[in-house]
Design an enzyme around this catalytic site. Structure first.
Site, short mmCIF file in Angstrom:
data_model
loop_
_atom_site.label_atom_id
_atom_site.label_comp_id
_atom_site.label_asym_id
_atom_site.label_seq_id
_atom_site.Cartn_x
_atom_site.Cartn_y
_atom_site.Cartn_z
N ARG A 14 32.75 20.29 31.15
CA ARG A 14 32.24 19.18 30.36
C ARG A 14 31.59 18.13 31.26
NH1 ARG A 14 35.96 16.80 25.58
NH2 ARG A 14 36.48 19.02 25.55
N SER A 108 33.09 18.35 22.18
CA SER A 108 34.13 17.86 21.28
C SER A 108 33.86 16.42 20.83
CB SER A 108 35.49 17.98 21.96
OG SER A 108 36.54 17.65 21.08
N HIS A 109 34.74 15.49 21.20
CA HIS A 109 34.68 14.11 20.73
C HIS A 109 33.90 13.19 21.65
CE1 HIS A 109 37.96 14.27 23.64
NE2 HIS A 109 37.70 13.00 23.87
N LYS A 118 33.63 25.78 26.19
CA LYS A 118 34.97 26.34 26.12
C LYS A 118 34.84 27.86 26.15
CE LYS A 118 36.85 22.49 23.42
NZ LYS A 118 37.49 22.03 22.16
N ASP A 246 37.05 16.14 14.32
CA ASP A 246 36.35 15.69 15.52
C ASP A 246 35.03 16.45 15.65
OD1 ASP A 246 37.32 18.21 16.33
OD2 ASP A 246 37.63 17.55 18.39
N ASP A 248 33.93 19.09 17.17
CA ASP A 248 33.83 20.55 17.06
C ASP A 248 34.89 21.13 16.12
OD1 ASP A 248 35.92 20.05 18.84
OD2 ASP A 248 35.54 21.84 20.02
N ASP A 250 38.16 21.22 15.97
CA ASP A 250 39.44 21.82 16.34
C ASP A 250 40.57 20.78 16.28
OD1 ASP A 250 38.80 20.35 18.61
OD2 ASP A 250 38.96 22.03 20.00
N ARG A 251 40.22 19.50 16.02
CA ARG A 251 41.24 18.45 15.88
C ARG A 251 41.13 17.82 14.50
NH1 ARG A 251 41.14 13.88 18.65
NH2 ARG A 251 39.01 14.03 19.44
N HIS A 331 45.13 18.21 17.81
CA HIS A 331 45.13 19.66 18.00
C HIS A 331 46.44 20.20 17.43
CE1 HIS A 331 41.65 20.27 20.63
NE2 HIS A 331 42.00 19.21 21.33
#
Length: 476
Positions: A14, A108-109, A118, A246, A248, A250-251, A331
């Protein structure tokens, strides 16, 4: 190549696009990843099967093209281009299509100028050691990015498969449940609202259209300011609760019927108490409330603490045979009736199921009724204290030494000091936590005590010390 070194983190890759993250890097990571899989399996490139998907960021398509070109240059035999999809759909593709791994382009966020990657293998995201091995193989075989990238025409549509499986597993459990879904103009809007309607819910949508500029608010439900519109909409429309994703997906973030945001440990307790009779072991991380661990243990469960980070949670779940795990960040990992990866859309299905079950038994039920144990303590929000990445390790050591040399500095007797991830100082009825963020130049702090004054005192002591140590290091 040296400029790319620090993009390789503990849980993923990232950084800022065009500085830390470039098409050239992604082209070469494809080589490192493929060669790493070969070392694990002894497969030839032609036998390897990989999926690629991306989030809604404006630069994700260019990075995807470079990544797929890198896979093609390594003669990978089967590449599935999933296009713009939530990260969990990338994970799901590996299971549903029997692939060797998935490569998911996302930051992600993080703010919109960031991007990242990932990677999975054998139905697990790569851990810190494995990411380091991929990094070494990436730099070892470095090639210049071709002046013209080839076009890749093979795309795979997987959303229908995923939605059909969820409908088969949950049926119409959502009947009688009213939910507001805020997708933050990220990836969740193309799946979540559609699925929840199919499950029978009355769904109100907020910001479902993907837009990498994130025009309405930042896609991070851990930041309370991003939940204001969701909370307001839930209250004004008398909804049962609200769901936020979020960047992507996943949260998960959740607000209750009064519009109050629920921290990840509160969510995990709700999920845990729903299944604890059949599945007692639950894994969570050092930032979570002591209430979570105590309530699970008092109910006959086995609450296990580990480092923060989805890779660490998954590894600890495997080690302890847990079928549920989660982090403060939202998560949540279900191996109960699911595949064990973090999927906010699926977590939303489970929350809908829990609310529907309780409403059937008691029409006056409210989600917040399940959180009575948390009313006995005062817990701070997560505090994000800025610190340059290069100073974090040194400042943390200074904090540890200060506490060791002055154990009365917080004004409360120290019962235990847990250093498996940063430092969690445990007092009677509370704790103070400091740990390094894995993804940003900040310390994350959290505090809990039996009174608000004591909680504030712990927070003020910690932040005053941090400010002093960071300034002293900066001035050197």
């Amino acid at each position: 190549m040296q400029k790319y070194e620090h993009a390789f983190g503990k849980n993923d890759i990232r950084g800022i696009y065009k500085e830390d993250i470039t098409e050239e890097l992604f082209y070469n990571i494809a080589t490192g990843y493929v060669n790493w899989i070969i070392k694990q399996t002894d497969k030839t490139p032609k036998d390897i099967k990989i999926s690629v998907c991306m989030d809604a960021r404006l630069h994700s398509p260019a990075l995807k093209d470079a990544l797929i070109n890198g896979l093609m240059a390594n003669n990978v035999g089967h590449i599935e281009d999933l296009g713009l999809k939530p990260t969990p759909i990338g994970y799901y593709s590996e299971v549903a299509h029997k692939l060797d791994g998935a490569m998911i382009i996302t930051a992600s966020h993080n703010p919109k100028e960031y991007n990242g990657l990932k990677m999975t293998f054998n139905r697990q995201t790569l851990n810190e050691k494995q990411i380091k091995e991929v990094k070494e193989l990436t730099f070892e075989n470095w090639k210049n990015l071709p002046e013209k990238l080839a076009k890749y025409d093979y795309s795979t549509e997987i959303l229908k498969e995923y939605i059909d499986e969820m409908k088969k597993n949950f049926g119409t459990i959502g009947k009688g449940v009213k939910v507001v879904v805020d997708s933050a103009n990220a990836t969740g809007g193309i799946v979540g609202p559609i699925l929840y309607k199919d499950l029978g819910c009355e769904v109100m949508e907020l910001f479902s259209e993907p837009d990498g500029n994130f025009p309405n608010h930042h896609p991070n439900p851990s930041v309370l300011s991003t939940l204001k519109t969701l909370s307001k909409t839930v209250v004004e429309n008398n909804a049962d609760f609200g769901i936020a994703y979020d960047g992507d997906s996943d949260r998960i973030g959740v607000v209750d019927s009064k519009g109050n945001p629920l921290t990840g440990d509160k969510l995990l307790l709700i999920y845990a108490m729903d299944i604890i009779d059949q599945h007692p072991t639950v894994v969570s991380e050092v930032k979570c409330s002591q209430v979570l661990y105590d309530t699970i243990n008092e109910a006959g469960g086995n609450a296990v603490m580990c480092k923060t980070g989805h890779g660490y949670i998954k590894d600890k779940m495997k080690e302890t045979n847990a079928i549920l795990g989660g982090e403060m960040s939202g998560h949540t990992f279900f191996k109960d009736r699911y595949y064990g990866f973090d999927d906010a859309i699926y977590a939303g299905c489970r929350m809908i199921e829990i609310v529907a079950k309780h409403k059937k038994a008691n029409p006056n039920f409210k989600l917040e009724d399940l959180l009575e144990p948390f009313t006995k303590v005062f817990t701070s929000d997560e505090v994000r204290f800025p610190c340059p990445n290069e100073l974090k390790k040194e400042v943390l050591e200074a904090m540890k030494n200060e506490v060791q040399n002055h154990p009365d500095i917080f004004g409360s007797e120290i019962k235990d000091i847990i250093t498996l991830d940063g430092m969690r100082i445990v007092f009677k009825g509370g704790f103070a936590l400091i740990r390094q963020s894995n993804t940003e130049p900040v310390f994350t702090l959290r505090f809990e005590a039996q009174t608000k004054d004591e909680c504030d005192r712990l927070k003020n002591t910690m932040t005053t010390l941090l400010d002093k140590f960071i300034k002293s290091k900066t001035l050197v």
